[in-house]
Motif scaffolding. Sequence first.
Motif: not given
Ligand SMILES: [Zn+2]
Length: 445
Positions: A54, A56, A210, A247, A298
């Motif tokens: 995961h 970005h 998420h 998460h 993340d």
């Molecule tokens: Zn994220």
Amino acid sequence: MDPRATVLRGDLLVRDGRIVAVGPGVSAALAGITPDADYDAAGCLVLPGFVHGHLHLCQTLFRGLAEQSDLLPWLRERIWPLEAAHTPASLAVSARLGLCELIAGGVTCINDMGTVRHTEAVGNALEASGIRAVFGKALMDRGEGVPEVLVDSARSAIDESLALANRFHGAAGGRLAVSLAPRFILSCSEALWRDVASVAADRGLPVHTHLSESPGEAREVAAAVDTTAARYFATHGLLGKRFVGAHGVWLDDEELALLAKSGSALVHCPGSNLKLGSGLAHVRAWRRAGIRCGIGSDGAACNNRLDTFQEMSLAALVSRVRNAAAGAGGPAAPLEAHEVVALATCEGARALGMEDAIGSLEVGKQADLAVVDVGGPHHGPSAQRDPYTALVHAARASDVRLTMVGGRVLYRDGAWTTLDPEAVVAEARAERAGLLRRASLAEVA
Ligand SMILES: [Zn+2]
């Protein structure tokens, strides 16, 4: 990271992008053949490349610009205004900057959620970098505090995702895949969630979102949809083998059972959860429920490292504390080092449905691997005695000597083969200045 957790001393042979022999079989397979290239990994650990579950890449340029905040104000006051200011050029360099760090840290596969616009710039950067990736544009058609340019209609959110899929799904010799990436409950209408469920089923695309990240988010989710995210996803047909949720910090036992029964996957992001003050995910309970699990960092705006070693260490430590907090009669034992390495390799691959191709060093699999030097003083006196503990608790990203994806070397002894980090950093500085001007956030520059 095969099912028997084999650790071999020996060689590994790659041909046409795949592993053709490991350990004792290599000399027989090489009989009478001179290899095109070799790499001396004596004294190192050779392991499957990390699967980063995961991420970005669109947020790498925001590193250090969104500190000391909880999830929802962090999104509304910093991240969304910055994402709204992205151009194709700033987004491309944000991706390349993150990829420099990931590839040098032994990451060979990522699961990325982009921003709303210009996601083809991320696709092009991924293609050129040589990394293996699942990626998708963030889907947002509503939400408090979302800048207007980040609000799509449900129709165009899906149409643009399908255009990306038409261009990139299966591209680069199968290295790239496209997901549908609805951001989270608060940014998507019920109509959009229904469309995502039906289009994902029709087209066989993964769904990346998420859920259950922070207590403040849970309160707003309850106010918006009168239930929890996992229950909402279950009733709206989102859960299933293609579902990957990041998460899951606050999932209750009934939600874990829904995720497990449907074959859904969860990705643990301990660094992000700690830094945003979101909480301590209970990965032992995920695994006990039978959920496929991966690990990720993340984005660089909430971590700020894109470093699998750091996440592995935090996952092990958070699990210790989570377990101790439960007290006697509480949950089972904390995660062991071997299990944590599995989250970043074979289990992470399984979470993305890619376990037949990657995640372990087995004959027939893609030659996605990392060579980690465990000869430094911070590994002394002997990392070889327990390689799993060395990787989780002592190793650093700077210990990585070589990263290979599908037989292609992307990083070797401090040099990148597909990226120019000096040029990328210089371009990133310039693009970030422009981004801050456009976002009217000069005061945080
Ligand atoms: Zn994220």
